[in-house]
Design a protein around this motif. Structure first.
Motif, mmCIF file in Angstrom:
data_model
loop_
_atom_site.group_PDB
_atom_site.id
_atom_site.type_symbol
_atom_site.label_atom_id
_atom_site.label_comp_id
_atom_site.label_asym_id
_atom_site.label_seq_id
_atom_site.Cartn_x
_atom_site.Cartn_y
_atom_site.Cartn_z
ATOM 1 N N ALA A 1 0.831 -1.210 0.000
ATOM 2 C CA ALA A 1 0.000 0.000 0.000
ATOM 3 C C ALA A 1 0.864 1.257 0.000
ATOM 4 C CB ALA A 1 -0.922 0.000 1.216
ATOM 5 N N ALA A 2 1.968 1.216 0.739
ATOM 6 C CA ALA A 2 2.848 2.379 0.817
ATOM 7 C C ALA A 2 3.476 2.700 -0.531
ATOM 8 C CB ALA A 2 3.938 2.137 1.857
ATOM 9 N N GLU A 3 3.778 1.665 -1.295
ATOM 10 C CA GLU A 3 4.347 1.884 -2.634
ATOM 11 C C GLU A 3 3.372 2.647 -3.531
ATOM 12 O OE1 GLU A 3 5.244 -2.049 -3.878
ATOM 13 O OE2 GLU A 3 7.032 -2.228 -2.578
ATOM 14 N N LEU A 4 2.079 2.564 -3.187
ATOM 15 C CA LEU A 4 1.060 3.284 -3.940
ATOM 16 C C LEU A 4 0.725 4.630 -3.290
ATOM 17 C CD1 LEU A 4 -1.261 0.226 -4.628
ATOM 18 C CD2 LEU A 4 0.227 1.365 -6.281
ATOM 19 N N GLY A 5 1.542 5.008 -2.276
ATOM 20 C CA GLY A 5 1.375 6.305 -1.641
ATOM 21 C C GLY A 5 0.244 6.376 -0.629
ATOM 22 N N PRO B 1 -1.414 6.856 2.689
ATOM 23 C CA PRO B 1 -0.893 7.445 3.927
ATOM 24 C C PRO B 1 -1.131 6.602 5.171
ATOM 25 C CG PRO B 1 -2.799 8.680 3.119
ATOM 26 C CD PRO B 1 -2.410 7.731 2.041
ATOM 27 N N ASP B 2 -2.297 5.951 5.280
ATOM 28 C CA ASP B 2 -2.529 5.115 6.460
ATOM 29 C C ASP B 2 -1.448 4.050 6.603
ATOM 30 O OD1 ASP B 2 -4.809 6.249 7.575
ATOM 31 O OD2 ASP B 2 -6.160 5.135 6.283
ATOM 32 N N ALA B 3 -1.112 3.410 5.492
ATOM 33 C CA ALA B 3 -0.106 2.348 5.536
ATOM 34 C C ALA B 3 1.243 2.900 5.963
ATOM 35 C CB ALA B 3 -0.001 1.677 4.167
ATOM 36 N N LEU B 4 1.607 4.079 5.450
ATOM 37 C CA LEU B 4 2.887 4.680 5.822
ATOM 38 C C LEU B 4 2.920 5.027 7.304
ATOM 39 C CD1 LEU B 4 3.293 6.897 2.666
ATOM 40 C CD2 LEU B 4 4.955 5.176 3.415
ATOM 41 N N ILE B 5 1.821 5.524 7.825
ATOM 42 C CA ILE B 5 1.768 5.879 9.249
ATOM 43 C C ILE B 5 1.885 4.622 10.109
ATOM 44 C CG2 ILE B 5 0.252 6.771 11.050
ATOM 45 C CD1 ILE B 5 -0.777 8.787 8.908
ATOM 46 N N ILE B 6 1.185 3.561 9.734
ATOM 47 C CA ILE B 6 1.265 2.323 10.504
ATOM 48 C C ILE B 6 2.662 1.724 10.416
ATOM 49 C CG2 ILE B 6 0.368 -0.027 10.733
ATOM 50 C CD1 ILE B 6 -2.297 1.106 9.585
ATOM 51 N N LEU B 7 3.257 1.765 9.238
ATOM 52 C CA LEU B 7 4.628 1.272 9.101
ATOM 53 C C LEU B 7 5.583 2.060 9.992
ATOM 54 C CD1 LEU B 7 4.838 0.692 5.242
ATOM 55 C CD2 LEU B 7 5.083 -1.070 7.008
ATOM 56 N N GLY C 1 8.014 -6.613 12.807
ATOM 57 C CA GLY C 1 7.839 -7.041 11.431
ATOM 58 C C GLY C 1 9.082 -6.937 10.574
ATOM 59 N N GLY C 2 10.247 -6.980 11.211
ATOM 60 C CA GLY C 2 11.500 -6.903 10.455
ATOM 61 C C GLY C 2 11.926 -5.482 10.124
ATOM 62 N N LEU C 3 11.205 -4.497 10.607
ATOM 63 C CA LEU C 3 11.552 -3.100 10.345
ATOM 64 C C LEU C 3 12.554 -2.597 11.378
ATOM 65 C CD1 LEU C 3 7.956 -1.754 9.624
ATOM 66 C CD2 LEU C 3 9.719 -2.318 7.936
ATOM 67 N N GLN C 4 13.284 -1.557 11.004
ATOM 68 C CA GLN C 4 14.274 -0.946 11.876
ATOM 69 C C GLN C 4 13.752 0.394 12.397
ATOM 70 O OE1 GLN C 4 17.134 -2.695 12.587
ATOM 71 N NE2 GLN C 4 16.120 -4.266 11.323
ATOM 72 N N THR C 5 14.175 0.764 13.586
ATOM 73 C CA THR C 5 13.655 1.980 14.201
ATOM 74 C C THR C 5 13.955 3.219 13.364
ATOM 75 O OG1 THR C 5 15.657 2.131 15.566
ATOM 76 C CG2 THR C 5 13.733 1.049 16.536
ATOM 77 N N TRP C 6 15.087 3.256 12.678
ATOM 78 C CA TRP C 6 15.429 4.444 11.905
ATOM 79 C C TRP C 6 14.469 4.665 10.736
ATOM 80 C CZ3 TRP C 6 16.339 3.536 6.795
ATOM 81 C CH2 TRP C 6 16.750 2.252 6.415
ATOM 82 N N GLN C 7 13.738 3.614 10.349
ATOM 83 C CA GLN C 7 12.800 3.749 9.243
ATOM 84 C C GLN C 7 11.529 4.501 9.632
ATOM 85 O OE1 GLN C 7 13.008 -0.688 8.472
ATOM 86 N NE2 GLN C 7 12.890 0.022 6.346
ATOM 87 N N SER C 8 11.288 4.609 10.934
ATOM 88 C CA SER C 8 10.055 5.249 11.393
ATOM 89 C C SER C 8 9.924 6.660 10.836
ATOM 90 C CB SER C 8 10.042 5.278 12.925
ATOM 91 O OG SER C 8 8.857 5.852 13.407
ATOM 92 N N ARG C 9 10.989 7.438 10.945
ATOM 93 C CA ARG C 9 10.936 8.816 10.465
ATOM 94 C C ARG C 9 10.755 8.867 8.953
ATOM 95 N NH1 ARG C 9 14.889 13.762 12.284
ATOM 96 N NH2 ARG C 9 14.173 15.305 10.759
ATOM 97 N N GLU C 10 11.392 7.958 8.242
ATOM 98 C CA GLU C 10 11.290 7.966 6.784
ATOM 99 C C GLU C 10 9.870 7.718 6.307
ATOM 100 O OE1 GLU C 10 14.037 5.427 4.840
ATOM 101 O OE2 GLU C 10 15.798 6.609 5.407
ATOM 102 N N PHE C 11 9.190 6.749 6.943
ATOM 103 C CA PHE C 11 7.820 6.457 6.539
ATOM 104 C C PHE C 11 6.908 7.666 6.782
ATOM 105 C CE2 PHE C 11 8.957 1.826 7.382
ATOM 106 C CZ PHE C 11 8.929 1.478 6.040
ATOM 107 N N LEU C 12 7.031 8.282 7.955
ATOM 108 C CA LEU C 12 6.194 9.439 8.264
ATOM 109 C C LEU C 12 6.486 10.605 7.329
ATOM 110 C CD1 LEU C 12 5.740 10.006 12.104
ATOM 111 C CD2 LEU C 12 4.016 9.518 10.386
ATOM 112 N N ALA C 13 7.770 10.835 7.076
ATOM 113 C CA ALA C 13 8.137 11.941 6.190
ATOM 114 C C ALA C 13 7.559 11.729 4.799
ATOM 115 C CB ALA C 13 9.658 12.071 6.127
#
Length: 390
Positions: A131-135, A137-143, A152-164
């Protein structure tokens, strides 16, 4: 009687910001959806965009401008609303396969919360990423939230990137959350960005951001301490239904903080906050009624009515005012035992500390001189456990 508390230094009842909570609308219940028999209850909140879409599905309102137009997504929505989560997942996956971002988000939501079987962070992240690849926003916020927790295999530094990414796509909710995220990191170098994102969210009409933007302007350590602009946004937030902001706006108006004092407008905002059900506002409104404010004569009996509501909700100002009225017989029948109970409740520790208050201590001492020791001891026990016999 005591003065109204100052707005400066007042900590918003926003603690636990929107960043830390998923305060989104819930799925309509069966009673709210015509033709649906089975109720849907105790579900995790849907992502905000999906909740809005599902509400439109239930109401039959026009759906112009939204993307949930294909039959697979409509079937997924209908299945979810009646509790058929396995069916909803199948339809959502089909919708996602056809390029429907909301379908991927719904599939991720179902897998994240284990609504159709065992929960799986990894599967959920896979769908949210699609969903995030399609832009979406809900998916990006949850990610972002999942990344912040290292799930889910994600890294903490990715949090800011998804929100941005979500904020930069122009989504007002994401702008709001990104601003809060930057604020909570406490980085002075990011203060300007945090304020800009909160301003964008507020000016875009996201009323949930009004109070947060006002707080950042007035009371945040790294903010500009712009009381004038903050007062305007607190008023707007209060008028949009935020009780804490209504109270703060009222106090600022009463005390002339951020502009000229306006007692009438301040009293109106404080009453609004009390009517919203905020206990602290009930106490402040009761004090204004008791003292008389904004050109109005004192109204002790109405003040006591509000003080009772606030006292029952554990607001110390309400409890003190109720105790005072009961001790003096001004606004309520004189009753020293009840007065002593409520003055003790007003002095109860909050947050591990007992608030200092000379007026309250003096009233407590006066009542102890007037009542016999066996009565005092009985009421102390009742007050300690918060069990009122009155």
């Amino acid at each position: 009687m005591r003065r109204l508390v100052s707005t400066l230094g007042l900590i918003l009842c926003l603690g636990g910001s929107a960043w830390a909570q998923e305060d989104t609308p819930t799925v309509p219940t069966a009673e709210e959806v015509e033709g649906v028999d089975a109720p849907v209850a105790d579900l995790p909140p849907l992502p905000e965009g999906l909740a809005e879409d599902f509400a439109r599905d239930a109401s039959g309102d026009a759906v112009e401008g939204r993307s949930l137009t294909n039959s697979a997504m409509a079937s997924a929505s209908a299945a979810y609303m009646v509790g058929d989560f396995q069916g909803a997942l199948i339809h959502a996956q089909r919708a996602a396969a056809g390029g429907e971002a909301r379908g991927a988000t719904l599939a991720g939501h179902i897998r994240l919360h284990g609504l159709s079987g065992e929960a799986s962070d990894e599967d959920a992240v896979r769908w949210f990423r699609r969903a995030a690849e399609l832009g979406e926003p809900d998916a990006l916020i949850i990610l972002s939230r999942l990344a912040g927790e290292g799930r889910g295999g994600l890294q903490t530094w990715q949090s800011r990137e998804f929100l941005a990414q979500a904020a930069e796509a122009g989504d007002a909710r994401a702008a709001h959350e990104y601003g809060l995220y930057l604020m909570e990191r406490g980085d002075p170098g990011a203060a300007s960005d945090a304020l800009n994102w909160l301003q964008l969210a507020a000016e875009s009409g996201r009323f949930e951001a009004y109070g947060d933007y006002a707080y950042a302007l007035a009371d945040w350590d790294h903010g500009p301490h712009d009381l004038s602009t903050a007062r305007e946004w607190y008023q707007r937030a209060g008028e949009a239904g935020d009780p804490s902001s209504a109270l703060i706006a009222g106090l600022m108006l009463m005390n002339g903080e951020g502009g000229d004092a306006d007692e009438a407008a301040g009293a109106r905002m404080i009453r609004m906050a009390a009517e919203y059900g905020l206990p602290a506002a009930m106490g402040q409104h009761a004090l204004l009624l008791y003292q008389g404010a904004a050109g109005r004569a004192p109204n002790p009996s109405e003040a006591v009515d509000w003080a009772r509501q606030g006292a029952d909700a554990n607001d110390p100002d309400s409890q003190f005012l109720l105790a005072y009225a009961l001790a003096t017989g001004d606004g309520a029948p004189r009753d020293l035992e009840r007065a002593y109970y409520w003055v003790l409740r007003a002095a109860a520790p909050r947050g591990g500390r007992t608030p200092e208050d000379f007026d309250r201590d003096r009233l407590e001492a006066s009542l102890e001189n007037a009542l016999p020791e066996p009565v005092l001891e009985r009421i102390r026990v009742e007050a300690a456990v918060g069990s009122s016999p009155f």
